[in-house]
Design a protein around this motif. Sequence first.
Motif, PDB file in Angstrom:
ATOM      1  N   TYR A  21       0.812  -1.220   0.000  1.00 49.42           N
ATOM      2  CA  TYR A  21       0.000   0.000   0.000  1.00 49.42           C
ATOM      3  C   TYR A  21       0.845   1.270   0.000  1.00 49.42           C
ATOM      4  O   TYR A  21       0.308   2.375  -0.065  1.00 49.42           O
ATOM      5  N   ALA A  22       2.164   1.124   0.075  1.00 55.59           N
ATOM      6  CA  ALA A  22       3.045   2.293   0.073  1.00 55.59           C
ATOM      7  C   ALA A  22       3.103   2.908  -1.317  1.00 55.59           C
ATOM      8  O   ALA A  22       2.878   2.239  -2.328  1.00 55.59           O
ATOM      9  N   ASP A  27       6.744   4.975  -8.868  1.00 53.93           N
ATOM     10  CA  ASP A  27       5.365   5.095  -9.333  1.00 53.93           C
ATOM     11  C   ASP A  27       4.799   6.505  -9.189  1.00 53.93           C
ATOM     12  O   ASP A  27       3.588   6.702  -9.321  1.00 53.93           O
ATOM     13  N   THR A  28       5.637   7.490  -8.912  1.00 52.92           N
ATOM     14  CA  THR A  28       5.142   8.854  -8.794  1.00 52.92           C
ATOM     15  C   THR A  28       4.378   9.290 -10.041  1.00 52.92           C
ATOM     16  O   THR A  28       4.710   8.892 -11.162  1.00 52.92           O
ATOM     17  N   LYS A  29       3.350  10.109  -9.829  1.00 49.09           N
ATOM     18  CA  LYS A  29       2.612  10.671 -10.962  1.00 49.09           C
ATOM     19  C   LYS A  29       3.369  11.818 -11.617  1.00 49.09           C
ATOM     20  O   LYS A  29       2.919  12.372 -12.618  1.00 49.09           O
ATOM     21  N   ARG A  41      19.163  10.538  -6.927  1.00 48.76           N
ATOM     22  CA  ARG A  41      18.051  10.643  -5.980  1.00 48.76           C
ATOM     23  C   ARG A  41      16.718  10.340  -6.652  1.00 48.76           C
ATOM     24  O   ARG A  41      16.518  10.669  -7.827  1.00 48.76           O
ATOM     25  N   THR A  42      15.812   9.756  -5.882  1.00 46.55           N
ATOM     26  CA  THR A  42      14.444   9.597  -6.370  1.00 46.55           C
ATOM     27  C   THR A  42      13.768  10.970  -6.390  1.00 46.55           C
ATOM     28  O   THR A  42      14.260  11.940  -5.808  1.00 46.55           O
ATOM     29  N   PHE A 157       3.387  15.362  -7.718  1.00 50.73           N
ATOM     30  CA  PHE A 157       1.962  15.361  -7.359  1.00 50.73           C
ATOM     31  C   PHE A 157       1.762  14.898  -5.925  1.00 50.73           C
ATOM     32  O   PHE A 157       0.987  15.482  -5.161  1.00 50.73           O
ATOM     33  N   GLU A 158       2.451  13.818  -5.519  1.00 47.10           N
ATOM     34  CA  GLU A 158       2.210  13.216  -4.214  1.00 47.10           C
ATOM     35  C   GLU A 158       2.595  14.146  -3.069  1.00 47.10           C
ATOM     36  O   GLU A 158       1.893  14.207  -2.044  1.00 47.10           O
TER      37      GLU A 158
END
Length: 344
Positions: A21-22, A27-29, A41-42, A157-158
């Motif tokens: 659920y993380a 998977d960032t929008k 870096r992410t 977005f997140e």
Amino acid sequence: MRRFDIKERTYKAEEMFLSEYACKSRDTKGREREETPCNMRTDFQRDRDRIIYSKAFLRLKNKTQVFFSPEGDHFRTRMTHTIDVSQIARSIARSLALNEDLAEAIALGHDLGHTPFGHAGERVLNSLSPNGFSHNVQSLRVVDVLEKEGKGLNLTFEVRDGIINHKKSGNPATLEGKAVSLADRIAYVNHDIEDAIRAGLLRSEDLPKKEVAVLGASSRDRINTMITSIYENSVGKNRVAMGEREAEALENLRAFMFDKVYITPTSMKEEERAKRMLSGMYEYFKANKDRLPAFYLELSERYPLEQVICDYLSSMTDKFAIAVFEYIFVPRSWALTEKDIEDI
């Protein structure tokens, strides 16, 4: 190890160890404006770094949390509150195998739009602006519009979603955002209690006994109880929620703080002073648009003047707001210059 491999290692670790659920970094929008990804870096790690190095973040150290200009080095400021929220959010995320980098980035950015003089300043600007004023909405405006000379930070977005939805009334799109929302309430209630006791406004024995019995007598015990409750009620599930018993006790403590600390004759006297200052400056700049600093004057060509005045006033630290008020309204023989005002 090549730099690209470092980020790939993070991606693989998240796939292996984070909950289903993380929100995984891969998977960032994404961002509103496309840009070249960092090869180490992410995106969530980059967002955290951008927030830490922003001007708005640096100003938090001189903005009120609860007590205006307290005498003493150990009272919370908006900066120390933000660090508290970040630590608690990371603890919740770690316990539930959520994305700590995302939770940290949201937490560090959640109060960037807060006014001088704490929630008193927020209430004043909300009453003055025809469009209202809310610090979570302003925090998003800071990262989207005001930072980097009007370019914004171009966050994912997140992170943006978590910032605007961190209030209790919000509905974050990610579990990490929900963790920050809970962490914010846990932090400010417990640490405001500590500050109120330090200031002599409360004694430990004044705290409601039923809530103390549920959560604990010390800030450390209460925070541990609530994080444990969140873990026990959320682990392995698509939610971040506190147990009903602990959640009710937290809300009762929050109501107690409003009654005994936040809304009292003493605090309202200080709020009235903040209101006179901010109202005076708001009306002054509304009647004298050309007296706004160049950056805000340029913004007023794109946005309503009332919004831009709120941008300027909410960006101020407590001390700077007092200095600008005195510069405008108080006869002076001191050295604040036009350049000082331009530099905010």
